[in-house]
Design a protein around this motif. Structure first.
Motif, PDB file in Angstrom:
ATOM      1  N   TYR A 144      15.884 120.239 106.885  1.00 30.34           N
ATOM      2  CA  TYR A 144      15.721 120.106 105.330  1.00 30.34           C
ATOM      3  C   TYR A 144      16.860 120.784 104.693  1.00 30.34           C
ATOM      4  CZ  TYR A 144      14.070 121.877 100.759  1.00 30.34           C
ATOM      5  OH  TYR A 144      13.798 122.240  99.616  1.00 30.34           O
ATOM      6  N   SER A 145      17.471 121.823 104.951  1.00 29.04           N
ATOM      7  CA  SER A 145      18.729 122.342 104.360  1.00 29.04           C
ATOM      8  C   SER A 145      19.824 121.447 104.178  1.00 29.04           C
ATOM      9  CB  SER A 145      19.330 123.628 105.164  1.00 29.04           C
ATOM     10  OG  SER A 145      18.154 124.630 105.094  1.00 29.04           O
ATOM     11  N   GLY A 197      21.505 126.336  99.014  1.00 27.37           N
ATOM     12  CA  GLY A 197      21.263 125.459 100.376  1.00 27.37           C
ATOM     13  C   GLY A 197      21.978 125.991 101.549  1.00 27.37           C
ATOM     14  N   LEU A 251      20.202 128.740 102.957  1.00 30.23           N
ATOM     15  CA  LEU A 251      19.149 128.335 103.722  1.00 30.23           C
ATOM     16  C   LEU A 251      19.391 127.828 104.975  1.00 30.23           C
ATOM     17  CD1 LEU A 251      17.102 125.960 100.889  1.00 30.23           C
ATOM     18  CD2 LEU A 251      16.466 128.396 102.070  1.00 30.23           C
ATOM     19  N   LEU A 252      20.496 127.408 105.247  1.00 29.17           N
ATOM     20  CA  LEU A 252      21.168 127.054 106.508  1.00 29.17           C
ATOM     21  C   LEU A 252      21.207 128.483 107.566  1.00 29.17           C
ATOM     22  CD1 LEU A 252      23.984 124.517 106.090  1.00 29.17           C
ATOM     23  CD2 LEU A 252      21.685 124.229 107.242  1.00 29.17           C
ATOM     24  N   THR A 289       8.960 130.839 105.520  1.00 25.79           N
ATOM     25  CA  THR A 289      10.094 129.936 105.081  1.00 25.79           C
ATOM     26  C   THR A 289       9.800 129.431 103.621  1.00 25.79           C
ATOM     27  OG1 THR A 289      10.287 129.124 107.174  1.00 25.79           O
ATOM     28  CG2 THR A 289      11.151 127.692 105.445  1.00 25.79           C
ATOM     29  N   TYR A 340      18.702 118.792 101.722  1.00 20.95           N
ATOM     30  CA  TYR A 340      18.874 119.538 100.328  1.00 20.95           C
ATOM     31  C   TYR A 340      20.127 119.455  99.872  1.00 20.95           C
ATOM     32  CZ  TYR A 340      18.902 123.204  97.063  1.00 20.95           C
ATOM     33  OH  TYR A 340      19.127 123.761  95.668  1.00 20.95           O
TER      34      TYR A 340
END
Length: 243
Positions: A190-191, A172, A175-176, A33, A194
């Motif tokens: 976190y995503s 972002g 990132l999901l 990650t 963000y």
């Protein structure tokens, strides 16, 4: 990564628990990650000199000038080109990292959905930006120099499109997908955080005559990505650290 042998006398419940634990260990070992976050932080920081020094090309013919000031109602073509190319290259680098990691650990990583989605989002971002040049979400004022940024009001739909079509938000969204690929609940949380930060930041108008007015739009997400990369690297489980 290690696994325990299964005795023929184990019950079905024990076998199922062992399979689930082995699956969890494999998923943890597949993770990398911190690396995508670090790559995108670097891409965001490199964008700063592009924003500051790249010459503007009025590709869409929407710029208006007066002595000492120019207002353009469309995206900067050089910035758009930078982000499109940089994101595509970044996903190539990330794919190479995961492939190398898989070979080193002997465990395959299903990174293809993330890379394909990321590249598709980067291209869609470019397409939406070009589309907005011809179909602006805001009416183009007759005198753009007389309009104050504080007087600009976006509808909720326009606010969402403007926010999620930004290259920072596209990172972002991808990132999901990575969180789903890695089955990583921490990355998913976190995503989402963000995205909330960067969409709010990218939709905020900054009224300034400084040539560095764009810095908050880049430094805030870059800092979030760097902190995220550091946190995920620091708190990697032992199974993820050991090759």
């Amino acid at each position: 990564m290690t696994h325990e042998s299964v005795s023929p006398t184990d019950s079905p419940h024990d076998l199922l628990a062992a399979v689930r634990e082995l699956t969890r260990q494999v998923r943890v070992a597949q993770r990398g990650t911190w690396f995508p976050l670090l790559v995108f932080a670097a891409v965001t920081l490199v964008a700063i000199p592009v924003y500051r020094y790249a010459p503007f090309v009025d590709l869409f013919g929407t710029c208006r000038s007066q002595p000492g000031q120019t207002v353009c109602m469309t995206p900067h073509p050089v910035e758009l080109g930078y982000w499109t190319l940089a994101l595509v290259l970044a996903y190539g680098v990330i794919a190479g990292f995961y492939v190398r990691q898989s070979r080193r650990r002997g465990i395959g990583t299903p990174i293809r959905p993330y890379v394909i989605t990321g590249v598709a989002l980067a291209l869609a971002m470019a397409a939406v930006s070009v589309w907005q040049a011809y179909q602006p979400l805001l009416p183009v004022p007759a005198d753009p120099f007389a309009v104050d940024a504080a007087d600009i009001a976006l509808s909720p739909a326009a606010w969402l499109v403007n926010g999620f079509a930004s290259p920072i938000a596209v990172i972002g969204l991808a990132l999901l997908v990575l969180a789903w690929v890695e089955r990583n609940g921490a990355l998913a949380a976190y995503s989402v955080g963000y995205l909330v930060i960067v969409v709010a930041e990218s939709s905020r108008f900054i009224h300034s005559s400084s040539p560095w007015f764009f810095l908050p739009h880049l430094l805030v997400p870059a800092a979030a990505l760097l902190l995220g990369a550091a946190a995920f690297a620091l708190f990697r489980p032992a199974a993820e650290v050991q090759p």
